[in-house]
Design a protein around this motif. Sequence first.
Motif, PDB file in Angstrom:
ATOM      1  N   PHE A   1     -17.157 -69.581  41.372  1.00 27.63           N
ATOM      2  CA  PHE A   1     -17.680 -70.920  41.092  1.00 27.63           C
ATOM      3  C   PHE A   1     -19.119 -71.046  41.584  1.00 27.63           C
ATOM      4  CE2 PHE A   1     -18.640 -75.237  42.421  1.00 27.63           C
ATOM      5  CZ  PHE A   1     -18.289 -75.978  41.305  1.00 27.63           C
ATOM      6  N   HIS A   2     -19.351 -70.557  42.794  1.00 26.26           N
ATOM      7  CA  HIS A   2     -20.686 -70.660  43.387  1.00 26.26           C
ATOM      8  C   HIS A   2     -21.708 -69.903  42.548  1.00 26.26           C
ATOM      9  CE1 HIS A   2     -23.923 -69.823  46.334  1.00 26.26           C
ATOM     10  NE2 HIS A   2     -23.592 -70.999  46.812  1.00 26.26           N
ATOM     11  N   GLN A   3     -21.356 -68.698  42.106  1.00 31.05           N
ATOM     12  CA  GLN A   3     -22.286 -67.895  41.331  1.00 31.05           C
ATOM     13  C   GLN A   3     -22.470 -68.445  39.915  1.00 31.05           C
ATOM     14  OE1 GLN A   3     -23.562 -66.371  44.134  1.00 31.05           O
ATOM     15  NE2 GLN A   3     -24.107 -64.874  42.584  1.00 31.05           N
ATOM     16  N   VAL A   4     -21.373 -68.897  39.303  1.00 31.46           N
ATOM     17  CA  VAL A   4     -21.468 -69.434  37.945  1.00 31.46           C
ATOM     18  C   VAL A   4     -22.354 -70.671  37.929  1.00 31.46           C
ATOM     19  CG1 VAL A   4     -20.157 -70.594  36.136  1.00 31.46           C
ATOM     20  CG2 VAL A   4     -19.305 -68.458  37.113  1.00 31.46           C
ATOM     21  N   ARG A   5     -22.194 -71.532  38.896  1.00 30.62           N
ATOM     22  CA  ARG A   5     -23.046 -72.728  38.971  1.00 30.62           C
ATOM     23  C   ARG A   5     -24.512 -72.337  39.089  1.00 30.62           C
ATOM     24  NH1 ARG A   5     -25.829 -75.478  42.656  1.00 30.62           N
ATOM     25  NH2 ARG A   5     -25.318 -73.879  44.185  1.00 30.62           N
ATOM     26  N   LYS A   6     -24.776 -71.327  39.908  1.00 29.60           N
ATOM     27  CA  LYS A   6     -26.162 -70.898  40.092  1.00 29.60           C
ATOM     28  C   LYS A   6     -26.740 -70.341  38.797  1.00 29.60           C
ATOM     29  CE  LYS A   6     -27.010 -67.094  42.381  1.00 29.60           C
ATOM     30  NZ  LYS A   6     -27.142 -66.137  43.506  1.00 29.60           N
ATOM     31  N   TYR A   7     -25.967 -69.521  38.093  1.00 31.94           N
ATOM     32  CA  TYR A   7     -26.488 -68.918  36.873  1.00 31.94           C
ATOM     33  C   TYR A   7     -26.526 -69.910  35.714  1.00 31.94           C
ATOM     34  CZ  TYR A   7     -26.413 -64.385  39.141  1.00 31.94           C
ATOM     35  OH  TYR A   7     -26.662 -63.332  39.986  1.00 31.94           O
ATOM     36  N   LEU A   8     -25.641 -70.883  35.714  1.00 35.14           N
ATOM     37  CA  LEU A   8     -25.721 -71.916  34.684  1.00 35.14           C
ATOM     38  C   LEU A   8     -27.004 -72.723  34.823  1.00 35.14           C
ATOM     39  CD1 LEU A   8     -22.103 -73.338  34.279  1.00 35.14           C
ATOM     40  CD2 LEU A   8     -23.515 -72.245  32.541  1.00 35.14           C
ATOM     41  N   LEU A   9     -27.390 -72.984  36.051  1.00 35.18           N
ATOM     42  CA  LEU A   9     -28.657 -73.688  36.266  1.00 35.18           C
ATOM     43  C   LEU A   9     -29.840 -72.840  35.800  1.00 35.18           C
ATOM     44  CD1 LEU A   9     -27.976 -75.226  39.803  1.00 35.18           C
ATOM     45  CD2 LEU A   9     -28.086 -76.439  37.619  1.00 35.18           C
ATOM     46  N   MET A  10     -29.693 -71.532  35.869  1.00 36.08           N
ATOM     47  CA  MET A  10     -30.769 -70.642  35.422  1.00 36.08           C
ATOM     48  C   MET A  10     -30.769 -70.449  33.913  1.00 36.08           C
ATOM     49  SD  MET A  10     -30.323 -67.763  38.416  1.00 36.08           S
ATOM     50  CE  MET A  10     -31.527 -66.662  37.681  1.00 36.08           C
ATOM     51  N   LEU A  11     -29.671 -70.812  33.240  1.00 33.95           N
ATOM     52  CA  LEU A  11     -29.568 -70.642  31.789  1.00 33.95           C
ATOM     53  C   LEU A  11     -30.295 -71.801  31.111  1.00 33.95           C
ATOM     54  CD1 LEU A  11     -28.292 -68.751  29.696  1.00 33.95           C
ATOM     55  CD2 LEU A  11     -26.277 -70.216  29.713  1.00 33.95           C
ATOM     56  N   ASP A  12     -31.540 -71.599  30.768  1.00 36.74           N
ATOM     57  CA  ASP A  12     -32.414 -72.647  30.245  1.00 36.74           C
ATOM     58  C   ASP A  12     -32.332 -72.670  28.723  1.00 36.74           C
ATOM     59  OD1 ASP A  12     -34.380 -74.471  29.669  1.00 36.74           O
ATOM     60  OD2 ASP A  12     -35.885 -73.596  31.005  1.00 36.74           O
ATOM     61  N   VAL A  13     -31.877 -73.772  28.158  1.00 35.92           N
ATOM     62  CA  VAL A  13     -31.738 -73.879  26.699  1.00 35.92           C
ATOM     63  C   VAL A  13     -33.096 -73.821  26.015  1.00 35.92           C
ATOM     64  CG1 VAL A  13     -29.573 -75.146  26.825  1.00 35.92           C
ATOM     65  CG2 VAL A  13     -31.721 -76.401  26.887  1.00 35.92           C
ATOM     66  N   ARG A  14     -34.175 -74.137  26.737  1.00 35.49           N
ATOM     67  CA  ARG A  14     -35.508 -74.091  26.141  1.00 35.49           C
ATOM     68  C   ARG A  14     -35.969 -72.662  25.898  1.00 35.49           C
ATOM     69  NH1 ARG A  14     -38.104 -77.746  30.759  1.00 35.49           N
ATOM     70  NH2 ARG A  14     -36.795 -76.266  31.904  1.00 35.49           N
ATOM     71  N   LYS A  15     -35.258 -71.697  26.491  1.00 33.61           N
ATOM     72  CA  LYS A  15     -35.620 -70.297  26.321  1.00 33.61           C
ATOM     73  C   LYS A  15     -34.715 -69.584  25.321  1.00 33.61           C
ATOM     74  CE  LYS A  15     -37.410 -69.951  31.054  1.00 33.61           C
ATOM     75  NZ  LYS A  15     -37.294 -69.253  32.362  1.00 33.61           N
ATOM     76  N   ASP A  16     -33.882 -70.326  24.614  1.00 26.47           N
ATOM     77  CA  ASP A  16     -33.014 -69.708  23.612  1.00 26.47           C
ATOM     78  C   ASP A  16     -33.845 -69.047  22.519  1.00 26.47           C
ATOM     79  OD1 ASP A  16     -30.751 -70.428  24.903  1.00 26.47           O
ATOM     80  OD2 ASP A  16     -30.307 -72.176  23.661  1.00 26.47           O
ATOM     81  N   HIS A  17     -33.371 -67.927  22.024  1.00 21.98           N
ATOM     82  CA  HIS A  17     -34.050 -67.220  20.943  1.00 21.98           C
ATOM     83  C   HIS A  17     -33.011 -66.717  19.962  1.00 21.98           C
ATOM     84  CE1 HIS A  17     -36.549 -64.263  18.808  1.00 21.98           C
ATOM     85  NE2 HIS A  17     -37.593 -64.943  19.274  1.00 21.98           N
ATOM     86  N   VAL A  18     -33.385 -66.698  18.694  1.00 18.47           N
ATOM     87  CA  VAL A  18     -32.439 -66.321  17.662  1.00 18.47           C
ATOM     88  C   VAL A  18     -31.958 -64.876  17.837  1.00 18.47           C
ATOM     89  CG1 VAL A  18     -34.260 -65.561  16.091  1.00 18.47           C
ATOM     90  CG2 VAL A  18     -32.059 -66.313  15.167  1.00 18.47           C
ATOM     91  N   LYS A  19     -32.766 -64.021  18.492  1.00 14.92           N
ATOM     92  CA  LYS A  19     -32.341 -62.627  18.701  1.00 14.92           C
ATOM     93  C   LYS A  19     -31.070 -62.539  19.536  1.00 14.92           C
ATOM     94  CE  LYS A  19     -36.093 -61.072  20.557  1.00 14.92           C
ATOM     95  NZ  LYS A  19     -37.074 -60.138  21.177  1.00 14.92           N
ATOM     96  N   PHE A  20     -30.894 -63.504  20.422  1.00 13.80           N
ATOM     97  CA  PHE A  20     -29.764 -63.439  21.341  1.00 13.80           C
ATOM     98  C   PHE A  20     -28.717 -64.502  21.031  1.00 13.80           C
ATOM     99  CE2 PHE A  20     -33.690 -62.212  23.611  1.00 13.80           C
ATOM    100  CZ  PHE A  20     -33.434 -60.859  23.711  1.00 13.80           C
ATOM    101  N   TRP A  21     -28.726 -64.971  19.787  1.00 12.01           N
ATOM    102  CA  TRP A  21     -27.738 -65.977  19.397  1.00 12.01           C
ATOM    103  C   TRP A  21     -26.341 -65.359  19.376  1.00 12.01           C
ATOM    104  CZ3 TRP A  21     -24.042 -66.336  15.660  1.00 12.01           C
ATOM    105  CH2 TRP A  21     -23.463 -67.597  15.452  1.00 12.01           C
ATOM    106  N   ARG A  22     -25.375 -66.142  19.766  1.00 11.09           N
ATOM    107  CA  ARG A  22     -23.981 -65.733  19.672  1.00 11.09           C
ATOM    108  C   ARG A  22     -23.153 -66.980  19.354  1.00 11.09           C
ATOM    109  NH1 ARG A  22     -22.626 -62.401  23.490  1.00 11.09           N
ATOM    110  NH2 ARG A  22     -24.691 -62.127  24.403  1.00 11.09           N
ATOM    111  N   PRO A  23     -22.037 -66.816  18.661  1.00 12.67           N
ATOM    112  CA  PRO A  23     -21.211 -67.989  18.342  1.00 12.67           C
ATOM    113  C   PRO A  23     -20.560 -68.577  19.596  1.00 12.67           C
ATOM    114  CG  PRO A  23     -20.105 -65.967  17.663  1.00 12.67           C
ATOM    115  CD  PRO A  23     -21.482 -65.572  18.098  1.00 12.67           C
ATOM    116  N   GLN A  24     -20.655 -69.869  19.730  1.00  6.36           N
ATOM    117  CA  GLN A  24     -19.980 -70.596  20.798  1.00  6.36           C
ATOM    118  C   GLN A  24     -19.111 -71.655  20.116  1.00  6.36           C
ATOM    119  OE1 GLN A  24     -22.130 -70.709  24.660  1.00  6.36           O
ATOM    120  NE2 GLN A  24     -23.932 -71.047  23.364  1.00  6.36           N
TER     121      GLN A  24
END
Length: 920
Positions: free
Chosen positions: A519-542
């Motif tokens: 939980f501690h690590q996931v929260r930290k990495y979710l905060l680092m997952l910036d939607v403004r840095k999304d790129h079509v090269k790394f798109w995946r279905p969610q």
Amino acid sequence: MTERTPLLHYRLSTSVNESELRSQAGRQAPVHNPGSQGRRAAQQKQQKKLSTFFGVVIPTLLSMFSVVVFLRIGLAVGQAGLYQAIAMYVVAYIIICMTVLSVCAISTNGALDAGGAYYMISRALGPEFGGSIGIMFFLANVCGSALMVLGLVEAILSTFGVPEATSHYQVLPSGYWWSLLYGTGIALLCLLVCLVGAHIYAKTTFLIFVIVIVVLITVFISFFAVHPQSITLPDLKPNATGPTTANFTGFKLETLLGNVWADYTVDYTTQTTMTFATVFAVMFNGCTGIMAGSNMSGDLKNPSYSIPRGTITAVIFTFIVYIMLSVLVACTCDRLLLQRDYSFLRDINVWHPFVLIGVYSSTLSAAMSNLIGASRVLYAMAKDDLFGKALWLAKKTSRSGNPWVSVLISWFLVQLVLFSGKLNTIASIVTIFFLLVYAAVDLACLALEWASAPNFRPTFRYFTWHTCILGIIGCAIMMFLINAIYASASIAFMLLLLLLIHYLSPTSSWGYISQALIFHQVRKYLLMLDVRKDHVKFWRPQILLMVSNPRSSVGLITFINDIKKSGLYVLGHVQLGDLNTLPSDPLQAQYESWLSLVDHLNIKAFVNLTLADSVRHGVQHLLFISGLGGMRPNTLVLGFYDDCLPKDKLIDPSMSSTQSTDPSGPSHEPEQPPLFHFVSLRGSSNRLDYGEFGDGKVLGSQEYVAIIADAMKMLKNVVLARYFNNFDRAQVLSPPSCTPGKRAVYVDVWPVNLLRPDSCSYVDTCCLFLLQLACILNMVRDWRKATLRLFLCVEEGRSVRGPEEKLSQLLKELRIKAQIHPVPWDQQVALHWQRQGNWGKKQLDATTEEKKLQPEEEEDEENEEDYSRPQPAVRFLYLPRPPADTRRYTAYLRQLELLTQDLGPTLLIHGVTPVITTDL
């Protein structure tokens, strides 16, 4: 004079002696006898009466002193010199102090039960880690008890034995079988004491402590009271030559200067050359036994107060004693005496038998305490059911709560170890086992600190994660310093036990620190997952898959799990209701069933439930709130709105063979799936998997199409799945050899708007999204053997070569491998669908439209027979956008129904966001 005990036989003397405390911890072991619970609770309450001094200081001092203080002080100074000896003690105490801080922190964060270190580690790190360490702790105590028994036998024979001893009291015959007989007798004495109860040993603890302190006082007095003298050295090996006497000089500067620097030489007991590492390993044993106080927590008046203060007091006291003895020895004994007679303290004592009494009493105490400690660890593991029925006998206790069966098992193993006769090798292994336990305690404290759990708030706060890491590193260094091969083997053995317990032991209710750390690590990495840095090269279905009743949706749930491509997968469910009219939230009780479904189907998915006044509003809620941060659904999957009869797959035994659906998951043997607690299927239709709630349908065609339109407005890709009620993944993907007559697996892709055949572009966003999903399915391990068939629709009579080459080049740029099949459009079909595109002029009623479309439905079936043989496993079709006019929703849905009628498992797909790029 002769040497009393071999050097290596006492390398574990204080490490294994720490279990003396656990013998007293047995008094707090719970007794499973309902008829006398009240009386025993009162007895336990009365037993918790030990003060800091009697409950923590005395046991810890006895564990840390043992016989090393009498027989190995000279070794450190004689071989390493005073400077290096003091440096060794400083480094050793820094290492153990790091672990002491961890012990104090964990022990003041809650009461401890029987099992000592095992209990602390298992409750902090989980049953796998705790169980593996517990077994090693148990074996270390068993071997330690045997080690102490053999050490006591050799100490007795060195004085009273015949013919090896040079003493005037040579009355005991010696030899292997005689030594085994003496050892068995001592072990039986320890067994009798342990069978009577741990309280017998507890009553002797203070007496043993007094004996040890008195002997130490006489040792200190002897340095000042005894006159200089010459001491006869023990006999060397046959044919060896050397001095036969050495001097006790009293306090002399010359003697001190001769003992300041190191002078490593051959150890006369083992005939091996000593080094800094070997001396440090022997000396380190006098610094262990630090967990004695925490093992007594159940018998203390105030554990959170006593354990930190008592343990630290004992550590400081022993450190001062060792330093003082080292200085006094360096000032009064010449180097030859220190190197050639490790028992010189007896010869310079004011009364020689004093040291022998200290050695005998501390060794016997260590043997009993290790036996009691081993039984308590075994009993704690049996009580936790870590090994199922294998240890069920060890749970049995006497009326007073003494685990007598565990005592017998431990004694039996001690007796088996005694047959080895010599334990030089086992001594090193047991030392490493104890160091592993200390490192595990540091690791437990580190994990609790890093997890930042609100409930981890020990009253002892003088520690940080830095001290925990230093403790782990220090223990690891000591392990490999003692013996690198044994250390590596011990770690491998622990990992093997960990894996066995992980797969064999039942789920515990202690709480898993791994979940808090994740939980501690996931929260930290979710905060680092910036939607403004999304790129079509790394798109995946969610994907958000809407499910009303999983009983009829097993095939679709397992199939969608294959196309998630390591992306987010959420099972969404809408329950109709108004929280204002309900006494409580009805969804909370359903989560357990949904999570059980996820486990049963072996899929990697989350569950999100919501309560709403309509299905449309519920889907909107889930699209808005599902996910977190950069992990939010970008694709909505709905079941098709039709009249197909639902089939309950959760009670169909044939579905048990399809449960291992995750490409990376393990396979399981077929078994009858559990029913869970989902509502049974009661209706004749299942529209959107929301066809039935209660006694009537809750979702109309108008609302269904509105949900599709809502998702597209929210820039979500939409997938409609039809004919997956009977989809059997295992049967579809079974090898041809397993299914007689079975041919290759095909996946058909129609990247064209079949409702608008005049728009034959293959490069719009929707077509590329459809190609991407088909390619993702083909990338899954179990679907890699499937062949993608891409149908190129061209007008009849038009050249196929140009469009086919263009499409082939596009597939090459997109790195998609597929077979291209040209399909000429029938003019009647084209004209018909063009006429249907003129919705703005006139709205046709359902009956007239069905009559007009019926011939075309037959035409479509003919095309299917011509261009889609053999039958594919699944089809990917283009999903047109819903009309802007809501009055045309019914006609739109009707056309989709006719378009996909009797096609088998089919996905209607509409993409709204770019998902493919040809850039690197």
